[in-house]
Write a protein that holds these residues in place. Structure first.
Motif, PDB file in Angstrom:
ATOM      1  N   VAL A  43     -15.194  -4.143   6.056  1.00 32.74           N
ATOM      2  CA  VAL A  43     -14.942  -5.324   6.880  1.00 32.74           C
ATOM      3  C   VAL A  43     -13.546  -5.818   6.499  1.00 32.74           C
ATOM      4  N   PRO A  44     -12.558  -5.641   7.386  1.00 31.62           N
ATOM      5  CA  PRO A  44     -11.171  -5.881   6.965  1.00 31.62           C
ATOM      6  C   PRO A  44     -10.773  -7.356   6.976  1.00 31.62           C
ATOM      7  N   LYS A  45      -9.901  -7.700   6.059  1.00 33.49           N
ATOM      8  CA  LYS A  45      -9.225  -8.994   6.055  1.00 33.49           C
ATOM      9  C   LYS A  45      -7.727  -8.694   6.008  1.00 33.49           C
ATOM     10  N   VAL A  46      -7.021  -9.012   7.072  1.00 31.33           N
ATOM     11  CA  VAL A  46      -5.594  -8.700   7.163  1.00 31.33           C
ATOM     12  C   VAL A  46      -4.816  -9.637   6.246  1.00 31.33           C
ATOM     13  N   VAL A  47      -3.924  -9.070   5.438  1.00 32.99           N
ATOM     14  CA  VAL A  47      -3.164  -9.863   4.467  1.00 32.99           C
ATOM     15  C   VAL A  47      -1.682  -9.925   4.818  1.00 32.99           C
ATOM     16  N   VAL A  48      -1.323  -9.452   6.016  1.00 29.96           N
ATOM     17  CA  VAL A  48       0.055  -9.571   6.505  1.00 29.96           C
ATOM     18  C   VAL A  48      -0.001 -10.226   7.885  1.00 29.96           C
ATOM     19  N   LYS A  49       1.151 -10.667   8.351  1.00 26.42           N
ATOM     20  CA  LYS A  49       1.223 -11.223   9.703  1.00 26.42           C
ATOM     21  C   LYS A  49       2.425 -10.629  10.418  1.00 26.42           C
ATOM     22  N   GLU A  50       2.431 -10.773  11.711  1.00 27.89           N
ATOM     23  CA  GLU A  50       3.495 -10.195  12.518  1.00 27.89           C
ATOM     24  C   GLU A  50       4.862 -10.710  12.052  1.00 27.89           C
ATOM     25  N   GLY A  51       5.783  -9.780  11.859  1.00 27.60           N
ATOM     26  CA  GLY A  51       7.126 -10.123  11.400  1.00 27.60           C
ATOM     27  C   GLY A  51       7.339  -9.901   9.915  1.00 27.60           C
ATOM     28  N   ASP A  52       6.257  -9.746   9.141  1.00 29.01           N
ATOM     29  CA  ASP A  52       6.381  -9.492   7.704  1.00 29.01           C
ATOM     30  C   ASP A  52       7.054  -8.149   7.453  1.00 29.01           C
ATOM     31  N   VAL A  53       7.803  -8.084   6.355  1.00 33.91           N
ATOM     32  CA  VAL A  53       8.419  -6.827   5.926  1.00 33.91           C
ATOM     33  C   VAL A  53       7.617  -6.290   4.743  1.00 33.91           C
ATOM     34  N   VAL A  54       7.206  -5.025   4.826  1.00 35.01           N
ATOM     35  CA  VAL A  54       6.389  -4.425   3.774  1.00 35.01           C
ATOM     36  C   VAL A  54       7.052  -3.158   3.256  1.00 35.01           C
ATOM     37  N   LYS A  55       6.720  -2.811   2.033  1.00 35.65           N
ATOM     38  CA  LYS A  55       7.133  -1.535   1.453  1.00 35.65           C
ATOM     39  C   LYS A  55       5.976  -0.546   1.566  1.00 35.65           C
ATOM     40  N   ALA A  56       6.291   0.737   1.495  1.00 29.71           N
ATOM     41  CA  ALA A  56       5.248   1.758   1.462  1.00 29.71           C
ATOM     42  C   ALA A  56       4.438   1.571   0.185  1.00 29.71           C
ATOM     43  N   GLY A  57       3.155   1.344   0.332  1.00 34.24           N
ATOM     44  CA  GLY A  57       2.290   1.090  -0.811  1.00 34.24           C
ATOM     45  C   GLY A  57       1.792  -0.336  -0.883  1.00 34.24           C
ATOM     46  N   GLU A  58       2.376  -1.244  -0.080  1.00 33.38           N
ATOM     47  CA  GLU A  58       1.885  -2.620  -0.031  1.00 33.38           C
ATOM     48  C   GLU A  58       0.691  -2.705   0.911  1.00 33.38           C
ATOM     49  N   ALA A  59      -0.217  -3.603   0.605  1.00 35.93           N
ATOM     50  CA  ALA A  59      -1.466  -3.706   1.365  1.00 35.93           C
ATOM     51  C   ALA A  59      -1.231  -4.308   2.747  1.00 35.93           C
ATOM     52  N   LEU A  60      -1.868  -3.722   3.755  1.00 44.57           N
ATOM     53  CA  LEU A  60      -1.896  -4.287   5.106  1.00 44.57           C
ATOM     54  C   LEU A  60      -3.169  -5.088   5.334  1.00 44.57           C
ATOM     55  N   VAL A  95       3.120  -1.009  12.280  1.00 46.17           N
ATOM     56  CA  VAL A  95       4.348  -1.164  11.489  1.00 46.17           C
ATOM     57  C   VAL A  95       5.457  -0.332  12.119  1.00 46.17           C
ATOM     58  N   GLU A  96       6.614  -0.937  12.274  1.00 47.40           N
ATOM     59  CA  GLU A  96       7.814  -0.220  12.719  1.00 47.40           C
ATOM     60  C   GLU A  96       8.570   0.206  11.469  1.00 47.40           C
ATOM     61  N   ALA A  97       8.723   1.520  11.257  1.00 44.48           N
ATOM     62  CA  ALA A  97       9.268   2.045  10.005  1.00 44.48           C
ATOM     63  C   ALA A  97      10.773   1.839   9.900  1.00 44.48           C
ATOM     64  N   ASP A  98      11.249   1.597   8.669  1.00 42.55           N
ATOM     65  CA  ASP A  98      12.683   1.544   8.387  1.00 42.55           C
ATOM     66  C   ASP A  98      13.277   2.946   8.426  1.00 42.55           C
ATOM     67  N   LYS A  99      14.568   3.020   8.684  1.00 43.22           N
ATOM     68  CA  LYS A  99      15.245   4.319   8.635  1.00 43.22           C
ATOM     69  C   LYS A  99      15.307   4.828   7.201  1.00 43.22           C
TER      70      LYS A  99
END
Length: 447
Positions: A43-60, A95-99
């Motif tokens: 049962v998911p609980k989203v811990v990010v919101k639209e516009g947040d910047v995340v690194k590979a390995g950070e929880a979504l 997620v839109e990936a960084d170059k």
């Protein structure tokens, strides 16, 4: 030398469109999505919101019941959407990936000096723990369970399956590190195919399963090696790439969700292998890979257990194939079922095609019949190499008889174990859905 278990029950469906050994270099679109639906029971609980910047390995998102169980982003970039369905059900996090990719550094680990708790903590922190499932209930496991054993199936034998032998080549050290890490938690059983190079894996009991599909199902292997009784728990990894995820994390300190995927199916012009990331958009893979004027079904996974998707879909967390087959809704057969059908497959020799030897078939997605009463003909037993009465178990699930379900072995089955039975079923029942509903109801009763 590894033990050998020979299985006679089962069925190998020979389909046209197997992937060649050629590897396609794919330029990703940069769009990724992680779906909670890929992790059964979460049962998911989203811990990010639209516009947040995340690194590979950070929880979504995290498992609401066990917040320590995180699910990591496969790439670094900007969160573009949190898509929800009915009753605000979380469908996916995009997620839109960084170059230039940025990774969370979790630190390299010396597996030899770790204990079971340290391994679990490392997997929880990196968002990989949720990729491990459990029996009973065939759901994503949680850190509060203490398994009596861990089962890893390194044998993929479903139709058009992408061979794990090809994927693990050159990554044997990562696989061994993953197995060693799991052995710190509980005894590890590894199931392989005949002639597998993985028979020499250390820190695990290796068993060779010699037989037709579904010998590679982790539930079948559990049934033959260490069955699950009421009150017991085993962890299962039916997707052996997860062991590579674990090994890469411990060897490099970073999450790496790369996996080898087979683009296959009779509608694919050039079936091949391609390296992709979990959650990667499928459009660049399937675009121009089939004739646009054909009615096709795109499947995220294999033809028996995969999910129907579209070219705008995303690669599932446990998918090692993207399969494209004819939909069949535009088929126009003269005289229908009364024709000899030399190009159709039948498990009970209804057609003359069985005289053609090991012919490969281009089957479509039609059910070819309507739902009807269960026919007690022993059909399930012929393709279910487990010590259970499949037809009686299905009837107990349909009627909601929990005592009978427990007596008939529901604790050691997963929906995928009934995939072949669903294929051969004369009653045209959705057996995998029935088993999943039965397991969910049982889990609620025992909660």
């Amino acid at each position: 030398m590894a033990n050998v278990i020979k299985l006679r029950k089962g069925l190998d469906i020979r389909l046209a469109g197997a992937a060649s050994a050629e590897k396609l270099v794919l330029k990703p679109s940069g769009r990724f999505a992680l779906s909670p639906a890929d992790f059964e029971g979460v049962v998911p609980k989203v811990v990010v919101k639209e516009g947040d910047v995340v690194k590979a390995g950070e929880a979504l998102f995290v498992n609401k019941q066990w917040p320590d169980v995180r699910f990591a982003s496969p790439v670094s970039g900007r969160v573009t959407a949190v898509e929800r369905g009915e009753r605000r059900k979380v469908l996916c996090v995009k997620v839109e990936a960084d170059k230039e990719q940025c990774y969370v550094d979790f630190g390299k680990k010396n597996v030899a000096q770790m204990d079971g708790k340290a391994v679990v903590d490392a997997l929880l922190q990196a968002g990989i723990f949720g990729y491990i499932n459990q029996l009973p209930y065939a759901v994503s496991t949680n850190p509060e369970t203490q398994p009596k054993a861990i089962f890893v199936s390194a044998l993929r034998d479903k139709p058009l399956a992408c061979s794990f032998e090809q994927e693990v080549k050159g990554q044997e050290q990562d696989f061994q590190t993953g197995i060693t890490a799991l052995s710190k938690i509980a005894k590890v059983y590894v199931g392989v195919g005949v002639g597998s190079a993985l028979e020499s894996v250390k820190d695990a009991e290796v068993t060779v399963f010699d037989g037709p599909c579904p010998a590679g199902n982790v539930g079948v292997q559990v049934n033959h090696l260490n069955p699950v009784n009421k009150g017991e728990v085993v962890w299962t990894i039916g997707d052996p790439t997860v062991v590579l995820f674990i090994g890469r994390l411990l060897n490099t300190g970073m999450v790496d969700f790369r996996r080898l995927v087979a683009l296959c199916g009779s509608e694919v012009k050039k079936p091949c292998l391609v390296e992709m990331l979990v959650g990667q958009e499928l459009h660049t893979l399937v675009a121009n890979s089939y004739d646009a004027d054909h009615h096709v079904r795109i499947i995220d996974g294999n033809v028996l257990t995969g999910r129907q998707t579209t070219a705008d879909g995303f690669l599932g967390a446990h998918s090692s194939e993207v399969t494209i087959i004819p939909e069949g809704d535009d088929a126009d057969e003269f005289a229908g079922w009364i024709m000899p059908r030399l190009k159709q497959f039948s498990v009970n020799r209804s057609y003359f095609s069985w005289l053609q030897g090991k012919k490969k078939y281009a089957l479509d997605a039609r059910v070819k019949g309507g739902e009807r009463h269960i026919i007690m003909s022993g059909e399930y037993d012929r393709v279910l190499p487990m010590d259970i009465y499949g037809e009686y178990l299905i009837k107990a699930i349909i009627t909601g008889d929990i005592d009978k379900m427990e007596q008939l072995g529901i604790y050691e089955v997963a929906p995928e174990d009934f995939a072949l039975a669903e294929f051969v079923d004369s009653s045209k029942l959705e057996l995998q859905r029935i088993v999943r509903e039965g397991l969910n109801n049982l889990r609620k009763e025992n909660a």
